[in-house]
Design an enzyme around this catalytic site. Structure first.
Site, short mmCIF file in Angstrom:
data_model
loop_
_atom_site.label_atom_id
_atom_site.label_comp_id
_atom_site.label_asym_id
_atom_site.label_seq_id
_atom_site.Cartn_x
_atom_site.Cartn_y
_atom_site.Cartn_z
N SER A 41 0.83 -1.21 0.00
CA SER A 41 0.00 0.00 0.00
C SER A 41 0.86 1.25 0.00
O SER A 41 0.55 2.23 -0.68
CB SER A 41 -0.98 0.00 1.17
OG SER A 41 -0.38 0.51 2.33
N ALA A 59 3.81 1.80 -1.35
CA ALA A 59 4.35 2.07 -2.69
C ALA A 59 3.26 2.61 -3.61
O ALA A 59 3.49 3.57 -4.36
CB ALA A 59 4.95 0.79 -3.28
N ASP A 109 8.40 -3.04 -4.92
CA ASP A 109 7.01 -2.61 -4.70
C ASP A 109 6.62 -1.53 -5.71
O ASP A 109 5.56 -1.58 -6.31
CB ASP A 109 6.85 -2.02 -3.29
CG ASP A 109 6.82 -3.09 -2.21
OD1 ASP A 109 7.31 -4.20 -2.49
OD2 ASP A 109 6.32 -2.82 -1.11
O1 PMV Z 1 5.83 -5.86 3.12
P1 PMV Z 1 5.99 -5.04 1.93
O2 PMV Z 1 4.81 -4.96 1.06
O3 PMV Z 1 6.51 -3.68 2.26
O4 PMV Z 1 7.10 -5.76 1.01
C1 PMV Z 1 8.46 -5.50 1.16
C2 PMV Z 1 9.30 -6.48 0.39
C3 PMV Z 1 10.70 -6.60 0.94
O5 PMV Z 1 11.41 -7.49 0.08
C4 PMV Z 1 10.68 -7.16 2.34
C5 PMV Z 1 11.41 -5.25 0.96
C6 PMV Z 1 11.80 -4.72 -0.39
O6 PMV Z 1 11.91 -3.49 -0.51
O7 PMV Z 1 12.04 -5.48 -1.33
#
Ligand code: PMV
Length: 315
Positions: free
Chosen positions: A103, A105, A147
Site C-alpha cells: 500500500s 508504494a 514494490d
Molecule cells: O511488506 P511489503 O509490502 O513492504 O514488502 C516489502 C518487500 C521486501 O522485500 C521485504 C522489501 C523490499 O523493498 O524489497
C-alpha cells in the site's frame, strides 16, 4: 463550479517469491493485485494538506503523519517548479496499510503521478517512480524498489535490483488467495531483522539468496507453463527459507498450515512478514471454497487475479 482535480491510481502487489532476498541482490517475482489506491489532487485554500479518511495533516508540517506522502508531494512540487501552488492531496485506499500488500508504494506512486500532472508536468513513468522511491526510502529504509516497480507496471514481473524488471507474460489466468492476518508491522523493522541474520550467518544467507534467485527463475517457468502444482510447491519451498530468516511467526505458520490442509497447492508469507499477509494457490475450482473457510477467521481475505494495469491517471 467544480475545481479542477487530477486523480491517479495504482495497484497494490504481492511478492510470489524472493522477498527480503531481493534486498540483498536476488531475483524475485511479484504481481499486481486487484486492490488499488487512488490519490486526488486539487487546489487548497491557504495551506497545502494531505487527507485520508478522517485524518488530515499539513503538507509542510513535520509531525510524522503521512511522512512518505508528504516527502513525495513536496519533491513533486519542487521538481515541477511551482513552490507557491497549494495542494490538497486526498488518499483513498482499499489496501490495508502495514499488510505487506504494497500500500505504501501504491500511495507514493499515485501521489507523485497526481501531483506532477496537476502541476502541469507530464513526467515519464520512470521520473514518477524516482520521485516515489524517495518516499519508499523514508518508510522502508532500504527498499529494493520491487514494490514501486510492480505497482507502476502492473501484471507479473521478474525483478532484480541491478538488472531491473522484466514483465512476464501469463499463459493462463491465475487467481490467488490473499489472507491478511490482521497483524500490522513495519517493513523497515523486518528488513533490519533480516540484515542482522545476514551478519550472523553470512555464508548461509548468501546461499539462501542464491537459491531465491533459482526459485524465482523456476517460478517464472512454472507460471508460464500453467503448472499450478509446481507453482504451489515453489511457494512452499520459498516459505521455508522465509522461516529460516525469521520473518514467519508461529501465528502465520498456523494460517499457512490450515490453507495447505484445506487443499492449497502452496501457501507462504508475502512481503516483509512478521504479520501482514499470506498468499495461497489452490485448484481454480476450489479457491472460492477455501476463501469461504479462511474468511471465517480472517474476514479481510480476498481472491485476486493478476491485473495487467499498473499506474494510471483517471478521468
Ligand atoms: O511488506 P511489503 O509490502 O513492504 O514488502 C516489502 C518487500 C521486501 O522485500 C521485504 C522489501 C523490499 O523493498 O524489497
Amino acid at each position: 463550479l467544480s475545481l479542477p482535480t487530477v486523480t491517479a491510481s495504482a495497484p497494490g502487489k504481492i511478492i510470489i517469491v524472493g522477498e527480503h532476498f531481493v534486498v540483498h541482490g536476488a531475483y524475485a517475482v511479484a504481481a499486481a493485485i486487484d486492490r488499488r489506491v487512488r490519490v486526488t489532487v486539487s487546489e487548497a485554500g491557504r495551506n497545502s494538506f494531505v487527507t485520508s479518511g478522517n485524518r488530515s495533516s499539513l503538507l509542510f508540517k513535520n509531525d510524522g503523519q503521512f511522512s512518505a506522502v508528504k516527502a513525495v508531494a513536496r519533491k513533486a512540487i519542487q521538481d515541477c517548479g511551482k513552490p507557491s501552488q497549494s495542494l490538497r492531496v486526498k488518499i483513498a485506499s482499499n489496501i490495508p496499510s502495514g499488510s505487506g500488500l504494497g500500500s505504501s508504494a501504491a500511495v507514493v506512486l499515485a501521489t507523485a503521478a497526481a501531483c506532477s500532472k496537476f502541476l502541469g508536468q507530464n513526467f515519464e513513468k520512470a521520473k514518477i517512480a524516482e520521485i516515489a522511491l524517495l518516499g519508499e526510502r523514508l518508510v522502508h529504509g532500504n527498499p529494493s524498489g520491487i514494490d514501486i516497480e510492480s505497482s507502476l507496471a502492473g501484471g507479473l514481473l521478474l525483478f532484480n535490483r541491478n538488472a531491473g524488471m522484466k514483465p512476464i507474460p501469463i499463459a493462463q489466468a491465475m487467481r490467488l488467495l490473499v489472507v491478511y492476518s490482521g497483524k500490522k508491522r513495519r517493513t523497515a523493522d523486518l528488513i533490519m531483522k533480516v540484515a542482522m541474520r545476514k551478519r550472523q550467518f553470512p555464508s548461509f544467507f548468501e546461499s539462501l539468496t542464491r537459491s531465491a534467485s533459482f526459485l524465482s527463475l523456476d517460478m517464472v517457468d512454472a507460471i508460464a507453463a500453467g503448472d499450478l502444482p509446481k507453482v504451489g510447491a515453489l511457494m512452499n519451498v520459498s516459505q521455508t527459507s522465509l522461516s529460516w530468516i525469521g520473518v514467519s511467526t508461529a501465528y502465520l505458520d498456523r494460517i499457512i498450515e490450515s490453507l495447505c490442509e484445506g487443499g492449497a497447492y502452496g501457501a507462504k508469507v508475502t512481503g516483509a512478514g512478521g504479520g501482514g499477509s499470506i498468499i495461497a494457490l489452490a485448484k481454480p475450482e476450489e479457491t472460492e471454497q477455501l476463501l469461504d473457510t479462511i474468511s471465517k477467521k480472517y474476514p479481510e481475505s480476498f481472491i485476486t487475479s493478476i491485473p495487467q494495469e499498473g499506474l494510471r491517471w483517471e478521468d
